[in-house]
Design an enzyme around this catalytic site. Sequence first.
Site, PDB file in Angstrom:
ATOM      1  N   GLU A   1       0.861  -1.185   0.000  1.00 52.79           N
ATOM      2  CA  GLU A   1       0.000   0.000   0.000  1.00 52.79           C
ATOM      3  C   GLU A   1       0.896   1.234   0.000  1.00 52.79           C
ATOM      4  O   GLU A   1       0.935   1.992  -0.955  1.00 52.79           O
ATOM      5  CB  GLU A   1      -0.926  -0.012   1.220  1.00 52.79           C
ATOM      6  CG  GLU A   1      -1.889   1.169   1.278  1.00 52.79           C
ATOM      7  CD  GLU A   1      -2.751   1.171   2.533  1.00 52.79           C
ATOM      8  OE1 GLU A   1      -3.738   1.911   2.538  1.00 52.79           O
ATOM      9  OE2 GLU A   1      -2.429   0.451   3.507  1.00 52.79           O
TER      10      GLU A   1
ATOM     11  N   HIS B   1      -4.855  -4.523   0.434  1.00 50.87           N
ATOM     12  CA  HIS B   1      -4.529  -3.492  -0.565  1.00 50.87           C
ATOM     13  C   HIS B   1      -3.657  -4.064  -1.683  1.00 50.87           C
ATOM     14  O   HIS B   1      -4.133  -4.304  -2.770  1.00 50.87           O
ATOM     15  CB  HIS B   1      -3.896  -2.250   0.077  1.00 50.87           C
ATOM     16  CG  HIS B   1      -4.769  -1.616   1.094  1.00 50.87           C
ATOM     17  ND1 HIS B   1      -5.948  -0.997   0.764  1.00 50.87           N
ATOM     18  CD2 HIS B   1      -4.668  -1.538   2.459  1.00 50.87           C
ATOM     19  CE1 HIS B   1      -6.528  -0.549   1.866  1.00 50.87           C
ATOM     20  NE2 HIS B   1      -5.793  -0.880   2.908  1.00 50.87           N
TER      21      HIS B   1
ATOM     22  N   ASP C   1     -12.697  -0.949   3.674  1.00 51.79           N
ATOM     23  CA  ASP C   1     -11.603  -0.438   4.507  1.00 51.79           C
ATOM     24  C   ASP C   1     -12.153   0.290   5.734  1.00 51.79           C
ATOM     25  O   ASP C   1     -12.347  -0.324   6.769  1.00 51.79           O
ATOM     26  CB  ASP C   1     -10.641   0.443   3.708  1.00 51.79           C
ATOM     27  CG  ASP C   1      -9.253   0.527   4.346  1.00 51.79           C
ATOM     28  OD1 ASP C   1      -8.968  -0.285   5.252  1.00 51.79           O
ATOM     29  OD2 ASP C   1      -8.451   1.373   3.934  1.00 51.79           O
ATOM     30  N   ASP C   2     -12.386   1.601   5.626  1.00 50.90           N
ATOM     31  CA  ASP C   2     -12.876   2.406   6.759  1.00 50.90           C
ATOM     32  C   ASP C   2     -14.114   3.187   6.310  1.00 50.90           C
ATOM     33  O   ASP C   2     -14.029   4.393   6.053  1.00 50.90           O
ATOM     34  CB  ASP C   2     -11.799   3.388   7.230  1.00 50.90           C
ATOM     35  CG  ASP C   2     -10.517   2.698   7.650  1.00 50.90           C
ATOM     36  OD1 ASP C   2     -10.513   2.057   8.717  1.00 50.90           O
ATOM     37  OD2 ASP C   2      -9.509   2.801   6.915  1.00 50.90           O
TER      38      ASP C   2
END
Length: 334
Positions: free
Chosen positions: A200, A221, A278-279
Amino acid sequence: MITSSLPLTDLHRHLDGNIRTQTILELGQKFGVKLPANTLQTLTPYVQIVEAEPSLVAFLSKLDWGVAVLGDLDACRRVAYENVEDALNARIDYAELRFSPYYMAMKHSLPVTGVVEAVVDGVRAGVRDFGIQANLIGIMSRTFGTDACQQELDAILSQKNHIVAVDLAGDELGQPGDRFIQHFKQVRDAGLHVTVHAGEAAGPESMWQAIRDLGATRIGHGVKAIHDPKLMDYLAQHRIGIESCLTSNLQTSTVDSLATHPLKRFLEHGILACINTDDPAVEGIELPYEYEVAAPQAGLSQEQIRQAQLNGLELAFLSDSEKKALLAKAALRG
């Protein structure tokens, strides 16, 4: 688009990167945490990406307010519980929720083992109440160094019967994987799966290290694999999974645009890549957005999107019988 007759999975979803803004406000007030703003509208820019950040570290700073309000173990339990409800609302059939107990414990000096227990309790209650499947992945936050990661790992392993895997996340450039070889020996000895954030911020060598030295069967990632043809071949041949997070990679400036994201080329190469959030709270997106907006912008055909959805099921840390049950349940939707 999402294929409704197939299970929808999110395998790379940070529980501590998905704390509702309303919850941050309420917990901040409860624990007397001075927040940068005191309404939903004015707080949002501090806890959600408004425009692409210059780096991964800058992106991660947006997560800090969410964990700053975790003033006791009940707050950790609440956040875990709400994460399961959020997954249900995002039409997810199976979620792997990952969390860093040290990061969640840090601001208010909570017991790290207690945080793990609270998160396990919250997720189990959420699964019971909301009827979706979820498993937990414990994170070692390498940003805090090897000693903190050992403390974190001890706490994670204390609940190993309720956790399916261990991850290494955080400052990939400042804390390379070779510092954590002994940590992951303990993980494998405990019978848990290994997934590692790699490729990443750092290059392909970080991914090689995660696979060869740490025992990763999935990579979070992994965008830099595109620069190493031998690694691309290895990933395909050995069925190493890539947990792709399209919008996240754009917002961290890991890729310049969705059009240049390597996910399409991973799929064309026969690599088991899947689509994840992810977030989500920090990014201001949810999984349907990744399928319906981000994936087409990344150049994926409908068949490739369907393949990525299938890959998510194959890569899930589930037994074959659990995967078959998810398939059967989804098939009823037509």
